[in-house]
Design a protein around this motif. Sequence first.
Motif, PDB file in Angstrom:
ATOM      1  N   TRP A 133       0.776  -1.266   0.000  1.00 44.45           N
ATOM      2  CA  TRP A 133      -0.095   0.102   0.009  1.00 44.45           C
ATOM      3  C   TRP A 133       0.897   1.151  -0.073  1.00 44.45           C
ATOM      4  N   ALA A 134       1.785   1.398   0.782  1.00 41.43           N
ATOM      5  CA  ALA A 134       2.898   2.524   0.678  1.00 41.43           C
ATOM      6  C   ALA A 134       3.513   2.613  -0.523  1.00 41.43           C
ATOM      7  N   GLY A 135       3.885   1.372  -1.402  1.00 49.22           N
ATOM      8  CA  GLY A 135       4.400   1.457  -2.722  1.00 49.22           C
ATOM      9  C   GLY A 135       3.515   2.278  -3.676  1.00 49.22           C
ATOM     10  N   MET A 136       2.186   1.714  -3.570  1.00 56.08           N
ATOM     11  CA  MET A 136       1.200   1.919  -4.386  1.00 56.08           C
ATOM     12  C   MET A 136       0.902   3.625  -4.174  1.00 56.08           C
ATOM     13  N   SER A 137       0.846   3.955  -3.016  1.00 57.12           N
ATOM     14  CA  SER A 137       0.786   5.275  -2.585  1.00 57.12           C
ATOM     15  C   SER A 137       1.884   6.185  -3.019  1.00 57.12           C
ATOM     16  N   LYS A 138       3.039   5.846  -2.944  1.00 55.19           N
ATOM     17  CA  LYS A 138       4.161   6.686  -3.349  1.00 55.19           C
ATOM     18  C   LYS A 138       4.071   6.914  -5.008  1.00 55.19           C
ATOM     19  N   ARG A 139       3.657   5.709  -5.729  1.00 53.04           N
ATOM     20  CA  ARG A 139       3.694   5.650  -7.124  1.00 53.04           C
ATOM     21  C   ARG A 139       2.306   6.802  -7.431  1.00 53.04           C
ATOM     22  N   ALA A 140       1.542   6.848  -6.931  1.00 51.92           N
ATOM     23  CA  ALA A 140       0.455   7.791  -6.932  1.00 51.92           C
ATOM     24  C   ALA A 140       0.949   9.102  -7.041  1.00 51.92           C
ATOM     25  N   VAL A 141       1.303   9.396  -5.750  1.00 52.06           N
ATOM     26  CA  VAL A 141       1.993  10.794  -5.408  1.00 52.06           C
ATOM     27  C   VAL A 141       2.967  11.178  -6.560  1.00 52.06           C
ATOM     28  N   MET A 142       3.813  10.312  -6.775  1.00 51.26           N
ATOM     29  CA  MET A 142       4.823  10.896  -7.802  1.00 51.26           C
ATOM     30  C   MET A 142       4.167  10.912  -9.053  1.00 51.26           C
ATOM     31  N   HIS A 143       3.560  10.415  -9.715  1.00 45.68           N
ATOM     32  CA  HIS A 143       2.950  10.326 -10.586  1.00 45.68           C
ATOM     33  C   HIS A 143       1.725  12.103 -11.013  1.00 45.68           C
ATOM     34  N   THR A 144       1.214  12.200  -9.717  1.00 45.28           N
ATOM     35  CA  THR A 144       0.679  13.468  -9.648  1.00 45.28           C
ATOM     36  C   THR A 144       1.839  14.803  -9.652  1.00 45.28           C
ATOM     37  N   ILE A 145       2.708  14.514  -9.078  1.00 42.86           N
ATOM     38  CA  ILE A 145       3.826  15.682  -9.027  1.00 42.86           C
ATOM     39  C   ILE A 145       4.587  15.748 -10.121  1.00 42.86           C
ATOM     40  N   THR A 146       4.837  14.570 -11.058  1.00 44.16           N
ATOM     41  CA  THR A 146       5.782  14.583 -12.037  1.00 44.16           C
ATOM     42  C   THR A 146       4.828  14.704 -13.515  1.00 44.16           C
ATOM     43  N   SER A 147       3.687  14.199 -13.531  1.00 41.21           N
ATOM     44  CA  SER A 147       2.955  14.036 -14.753  1.00 41.21           C
ATOM     45  C   SER A 147       1.668  15.222 -14.761  1.00 41.21           C
ATOM     46  N   THR A 148       1.666  15.920 -13.752  1.00 35.68           N
ATOM     47  CA  THR A 148       0.321  16.938 -13.853  1.00 35.68           C
ATOM     48  C   THR A 148       0.991  18.292 -13.478  1.00 35.68           C
ATOM     49  N   SER A 149       0.242  19.204 -13.605  1.00 31.15           N
ATOM     50  CA  SER A 149       0.460  20.729 -13.525  1.00 31.15           C
ATOM     51  C   SER A 149       0.340  21.118 -11.994  1.00 31.15           C
ATOM     52  N   PHE A 150       0.224  20.010 -10.987  1.00 26.75           N
ATOM     53  CA  PHE A 150       0.015  20.240  -9.596  1.00 26.75           C
ATOM     54  C   PHE A 150       1.229  21.186  -9.057  1.00 26.75           C
ATOM     55  N   VAL A 151       2.137  20.864  -9.446  1.00 20.77           N
ATOM     56  CA  VAL A 151       3.485  21.692  -8.767  1.00 20.77           C
ATOM     57  C   VAL A 151       3.433  23.196  -9.129  1.00 20.77           C
ATOM     58  N   LYS A 152       3.110  23.501 -10.378  1.00 22.20           N
ATOM     59  CA  LYS A 152       3.091  24.833 -10.968  1.00 22.20           C
ATOM     60  C   LYS A 152       1.969  25.618 -10.270  1.00 22.20           C
ATOM     61  N   GLN A 153       0.774  24.940 -10.179  1.00 17.26           N
ATOM     62  CA  GLN A 153      -0.291  25.629  -9.641  1.00 17.26           C
ATOM     63  C   GLN A 153      -0.539  25.748  -8.301  1.00 17.26           C
ATOM     64  N   ALA A 154       0.177  24.895  -7.286  1.00 19.58           N
ATOM     65  CA  ALA A 154       0.088  24.662  -5.851  1.00 19.58           C
ATOM     66  C   ALA A 154       1.298  25.689  -5.333  1.00 19.58           C
ATOM     67  N   PHE A 155       2.414  25.661  -6.186  1.00 20.32           N
ATOM     68  CA  PHE A 155       3.591  26.452  -5.347  1.00 20.32           C
ATOM     69  C   PHE A 155       3.618  27.875  -6.334  1.00 20.32           C
ATOM     70  N   GLU A 156       3.496  28.856  -5.508  1.00 20.34           N
ATOM     71  CA  GLU A 156       3.637  30.176  -6.095  1.00 20.34           C
ATOM     72  C   GLU A 156       4.802  30.986  -6.164  1.00 20.34           C
ATOM     73  N   GLU A 157       5.373  30.894  -7.369  1.00 19.92           N
ATOM     74  CA  GLU A 157       7.032  31.413  -7.107  1.00 19.92           C
ATOM     75  C   GLU A 157       6.993  32.868  -7.029  1.00 19.92           C
ATOM     76  N   GLY A 158       7.654  33.469  -6.389  1.00 22.59           N
ATOM     77  CA  GLY A 158       7.728  34.672  -6.173  1.00 22.59           C
ATOM     78  C   GLY A 158       9.228  35.029  -6.576  1.00 22.59           C
ATOM     79  N   ALA A 159       9.739  36.700  -6.340  1.00 20.66           N
ATOM     80  CA  ALA A 159      10.958  37.014  -6.456  1.00 20.66           C
ATOM     81  C   ALA A 159      11.861  36.151  -5.690  1.00 20.66           C
ATOM     82  N   SER A 160      11.518  35.966  -4.403  1.00 20.49           N
ATOM     83  CA  SER A 160      12.556  35.613  -3.584  1.00 20.49           C
ATOM     84  C   SER A 160      12.157  34.139  -2.805  1.00 20.49           C
ATOM     85  N   ASP A 161      10.950  33.728  -3.301  1.00 19.19           N
ATOM     86  CA  ASP A 161      10.736  32.447  -2.348  1.00 19.19           C
ATOM     87  C   ASP A 161       9.446  31.852  -3.275  1.00 19.19           C
TER      88      ASP A 161
END
Length: 259
Positions: A133-161
Amino acid sequence: MLRSQSMTKPEAKPKGAVWEMTKKATPANFIFPLLGTGVSYAAYADDLAVSGLPWKIGLLVTLICLFLPFAALMMYRRSNLLWVCGLILSIATFAMYFFFGIFAYFYYFVFAPMSPLLRLPGLFGGIALTLYWAGMSKRAVMHTITSTSFVKQAFEEGASDFRYRTQAGMALFDRFNKERSPFPKIYSCIVFGIAPFCLILGRLLSSNFGANGVLFALAVLGMPVSLWLAGLLVRIYLVMVSLPRKLEKEHRKPVLMAD
């Protein structure tokens, strides 16, 4: 003219997200491991008189779950660093997993008196299910991080942070994860259903229905909950600890919790 007797007090500096997260996590870090410790002493050391090791392990886990967040708090007291908040939240999630997974399930198959024909399948079956179950959960999370626009939308980039809003980020993650889940829903039904079924079947085939009946009930209920908590722990660590650290190294900017 007389001077005004009232003087403006200096405003207190905000204590930061790490302080707030520590306050929220402390009850779980204390209650769940300590509850497991107390029941372990009453059941395994007193009633069944098989071993004092369970409650000693539980006491050690309680102290660790309390000490580590406060150690992080002392180092990052006025900080809003996301990975520190994620680490504290991960510890609180592990404290809950300790009660439902380690105490409720694995303690039962390690310390409770039963036939080896029941002990070994229950113990190694639980380990296999948890790792799966932990392995399948990791696979699901990594798929969302690497294969969707989640990171770009969830993490707002500013000038210094970078800025991350927890509630909005988790809602966004759920949307992407639900749409792009790498494993079908039937897997969840199998994993959450097979453990209680096997436990009940093994119990019915056993001739021992004595004082450890309560422990058996906790084991039956604990396995599905522990699997869910194991998946949640993987998700929190990858999204709120590992990913922010990666962004910090790549962009040379801190990742802050904006809530």
